[in-house]
Design a protein around this motif. Structure first.
Motif, PDB file in Angstrom:
ATOM      1  N   ILE A 139      22.382  -7.539  22.569  1.00 24.25           N
ATOM      2  CA  ILE A 139      23.021  -6.791  23.655  1.00 24.25           C
ATOM      3  C   ILE A 139      23.067  -5.329  23.255  1.00 24.25           C
ATOM      4  O   ILE A 139      23.523  -4.979  22.158  1.00 24.25           O
ATOM      5  CB  ILE A 139      24.451  -7.292  23.941  1.00 24.25           C
ATOM      6  N   ALA A 140      22.590  -4.457  24.141  1.00 22.90           N
ATOM      7  CA  ALA A 140      22.698  -3.015  23.939  1.00 22.90           C
ATOM      8  C   ALA A 140      23.763  -2.461  24.864  1.00 22.90           C
ATOM      9  O   ALA A 140      23.859  -2.869  26.028  1.00 22.90           O
ATOM     10  CB  ALA A 140      21.361  -2.325  24.205  1.00 22.90           C
ATOM     11  N   VAL A 141      24.545  -1.532  24.352  1.00 22.68           N
ATOM     12  CA  VAL A 141      25.567  -0.857  25.150  1.00 22.68           C
ATOM     13  C   VAL A 141      25.224   0.624  25.174  1.00 22.68           C
ATOM     14  O   VAL A 141      25.144   1.263  24.115  1.00 22.68           O
ATOM     15  CB  VAL A 141      26.977  -1.078  24.578  1.00 22.68           C
ATOM     16  N   VAL A 142      25.022   1.156  26.362  1.00 21.88           N
ATOM     17  CA  VAL A 142      24.725   2.579  26.534  1.00 21.88           C
ATOM     18  C   VAL A 142      26.006   3.244  27.013  1.00 21.88           C
ATOM     19  O   VAL A 142      26.455   3.032  28.150  1.00 21.88           O
ATOM     20  CB  VAL A 142      23.571   2.790  27.534  1.00 21.88           C
ATOM     21  N   GLY A 143      26.602   4.042  26.150  1.00 18.96           N
ATOM     22  CA  GLY A 143      27.920   4.616  26.409  1.00 18.96           C
ATOM     23  C   GLY A 143      28.919   4.045  25.414  1.00 18.96           C
ATOM     24  O   GLY A 143      28.926   2.833  25.187  1.00 18.96           O
ATOM     25  N   GLY A 144      29.751   4.903  24.850  1.00 22.98           N
ATOM     26  CA  GLY A 144      30.650   4.432  23.801  1.00 22.98           C
ATOM     27  C   GLY A 144      32.110   4.714  24.064  1.00 22.98           C
ATOM     28  O   GLY A 144      32.880   4.936  23.123  1.00 22.98           O
ATOM     29  N   GLY A 145      32.525   4.672  25.332  1.00 26.56           N
ATOM     30  CA  GLY A 145      33.903   4.987  25.668  1.00 26.56           C
ATOM     31  C   GLY A 145      34.791   3.768  25.798  1.00 26.56           C
ATOM     32  O   GLY A 145      34.452   2.665  25.362  1.00 26.56           O
ATOM     33  N   VAL A 146      35.945   3.973  26.446  1.00 25.27           N
ATOM     34  CA  VAL A 146      36.944   2.915  26.602  1.00 25.27           C
ATOM     35  C   VAL A 146      36.385   1.749  27.411  1.00 25.27           C
ATOM     36  O   VAL A 146      36.595   0.577  27.053  1.00 25.27           O
ATOM     37  CB  VAL A 146      38.217   3.474  27.279  1.00 25.27           C
ATOM     38  N   ILE A 147      35.674   2.026  28.497  1.00 22.62           N
ATOM     39  CA  ILE A 147      35.119   0.948  29.317  1.00 22.62           C
ATOM     40  C   ILE A 147      34.117   0.141  28.513  1.00 22.62           C
ATOM     41  O   ILE A 147      34.119  -1.105  28.546  1.00 22.62           O
ATOM     42  CB  ILE A 147      34.469   1.517  30.596  1.00 22.62           C
ATOM     43  N   ALA A 148      33.244   0.819  27.776  1.00 24.68           N
ATOM     44  CA  ALA A 148      32.264   0.112  26.944  1.00 24.68           C
ATOM     45  C   ALA A 148      32.963  -0.778  25.925  1.00 24.68           C
ATOM     46  O   ALA A 148      32.571  -1.942  25.718  1.00 24.68           O
ATOM     47  CB  ALA A 148      31.354   1.116  26.248  1.00 24.68           C
ATOM     48  N   ARG A 149      33.975  -0.255  25.273  1.00 24.95           N
ATOM     49  CA  ARG A 149      34.723  -1.046  24.286  1.00 24.95           C
ATOM     50  C   ARG A 149      35.356  -2.269  24.933  1.00 24.95           C
ATOM     51  O   ARG A 149      35.287  -3.384  24.396  1.00 24.95           O
ATOM     52  CB  ARG A 149      35.808  -0.170  23.644  1.00 24.95           C
ATOM     53  N   THR A 150      35.948  -2.077  26.104  1.00 25.36           N
ATOM     54  CA  THR A 150      36.618  -3.191  26.773  1.00 25.36           C
ATOM     55  C   THR A 150      35.604  -4.224  27.249  1.00 25.36           C
ATOM     56  O   THR A 150      35.864  -5.436  27.183  1.00 25.36           O
ATOM     57  CB  THR A 150      37.452  -2.664  27.958  1.00 25.36           C
ATOM     58  N   ILE A 151      34.448  -3.776  27.708  1.00 29.19           N
ATOM     59  CA  ILE A 151      33.396  -4.720  28.098  1.00 29.19           C
ATOM     60  C   ILE A 151      33.008  -5.592  26.910  1.00 29.19           C
ATOM     61  O   ILE A 151      32.871  -6.821  27.036  1.00 29.19           O
ATOM     62  CB  ILE A 151      32.171  -3.973  28.649  1.00 29.19           C
ATOM     63  N   CYS A 152      32.829  -4.991  25.756  1.00 27.10           N
ATOM     64  CA  CYS A 152      32.464  -5.770  24.565  1.00 27.10           C
ATOM     65  C   CYS A 152      33.543  -6.784  24.227  1.00 27.10           C
ATOM     66  O   CYS A 152      33.244  -7.931  23.850  1.00 27.10           O
ATOM     67  CB  CYS A 152      32.209  -4.840  23.385  1.00 27.10           C
ATOM     68  N   ASP A 153      34.805  -6.407  24.362  1.00 26.33           N
ATOM     69  CA  ASP A 153      35.906  -7.348  24.116  1.00 26.33           C
ATOM     70  C   ASP A 153      35.831  -8.530  25.079  1.00 26.33           C
ATOM     71  O   ASP A 153      36.038  -9.692  24.681  1.00 26.33           O
ATOM     72  CB  ASP A 153      37.247  -6.639  24.276  1.00 26.33           C
TER      73      ASP A 153
END
Length: 333
Positions: A139-153
């Motif tokens: 899985i790649a995540v483009v963007g490293g903010g709060v939304i990205a972090r919460t999506i990973c959680d």
């Protein structure tokens, strides 16, 4: 009848931290209820500023029936330049109204609620659109903010367990921080890459940026799943070369989103495969041999559903703050 509660961000955070699996189920039920018409979800209203073109405050009014039976509105601000000062990009409040009387019953700090419902919608889509699961994939995540972090959680809570993650962000510190977070919280490999193409080649690609216009112009492979959460990263040609699953067709095809640009380019909506609820209830099937892009505009009914859960829990555990005499008049005469 005239009770009114405040739920602070600290209380919201603790409740959501301990109920991710529940929130996933709540969001999925809300999608299905919306699909069958047990909701009212008007257009979002955007307040924009001539001297701050990247900033906005959005009002999302909605009503959700099902087992929620609440109306309400989320008022959420997005000011991307906040991050340069170390502040979160988004801030929000959610007001909930009793459906019987129309009276407001609570005001909740809602940045956390908004992030949770957004992340949960991405995770529900991820586990639905890749039914074979995530072993052996990246899985790649483009963007490293709060939304990205919460999506990973929430991907983790949904059982989406890839062999590894790769993170790309134009701000290397943010990208590395997210990779560290994934390693610590999930115990799986996660690395930062400065090369965007490396991220875009992953089996599943999550976009969680603040992009205002498309910059991804190369179509995805047939086996890729794309979670187009930030909505404006993909050129319309990329959208047209994939199966497209939306949260709500009317809502998503506006405001310059990538699907909206695809509609304008193609002159029709035939590129829309269906809604996520349609896939969930078996009414929509995907085309073999095509990538799948999930584009959620973000529905106010999801905020209501998650907010109702938070309010119920806050009242049960005593963290809801009652406001005595909030209403000036409690009788007609």
């Amino acid at each position: 009848m005239f009770d009114f509660d405040i739920v602070t961000g600290k209380a919201v955070r603790e409740i959501l931290l301990n109920s991710r699996s529940t929130v996933l189920d709540i969001v999925e039920r809300a999608y299905v209820a919306h699909e069958r018409g047990d909701s009212v979800n008007p257009d979002s209203y955007f307040l924009r500023f001539p001297d701050k073109p990247d900033s906005r405050i959005i009002a999302l009014p909605a009503f959700l029936g099902d087992d929620v039976q609440l109306a309400g509105i989320k008022w959420i601000a997005s000011f991307p330049k906040n991050t340069a000062s170390g502040l979160p990009r988004a801030s929000a409040v959610l007001v909930l109204n009793d459906y019987e009387t129309g009276y407001p019953v609570a005001c909740l700090e809602a940045a956390g609620i908004s992030a949770a419902r957004t992340a949960a919608s991405a995770a529900v889509a991820a586990r639905t659109l890749r039914p074979g699961g995530y072993p052996g994939t990246t899985i790649a995540v483009v963007g490293g903010g709060v939304i990205a972090r919460t999506i990973c959680d929430y991907l983790h809570a949904a059982g989406c367990a890839p062999d590894s993650y790769v993170v790309h962000d134009i701000d290397e510190a943010s990208g590395r921080a997210l990779a560290d977070h994934i390693r610590i919280t999930q115990g799986r490999p996660a690395s930062f890459t400065a090369d965007r193409d490396t991220a875009l080649a992953a089996d599943t690609v999550v976009f969680a940026t603040t992009a205002l216009e498309p910059y991804v112009t190369t179509p995805f492979r047939a086996d890729q799943v794309v979670l187009n959460i930030s909505l404006r990263d993909l050129a319309p040609e990329v959208v047209l070369a994939a199966d497209n699953i939306l949260d709500d067709v009317e809502h998503c095809l506006k405001a310059g989103t990538s699907p909206h640009l695809a509609e304008q380019l193609s002159g029709s909506r035939s590129f829309v495969t269906g809604t996520l609820a349609g896939v969930l209830n078996g009414g929509v099937t995907l085309t073999p041999g095509r990538p799948v892009i999930f584009s959620p505009f973000g529905l106010g009914v999801l905020d209501l559903a998650v907010g109702a859960h938070v309010l119920t829990q806050a009242r049960a555990d005593g963290t809801a703050l009652a406001v005595p005499d909030f209403f000036g008049e409690t009788s007609r005469w």
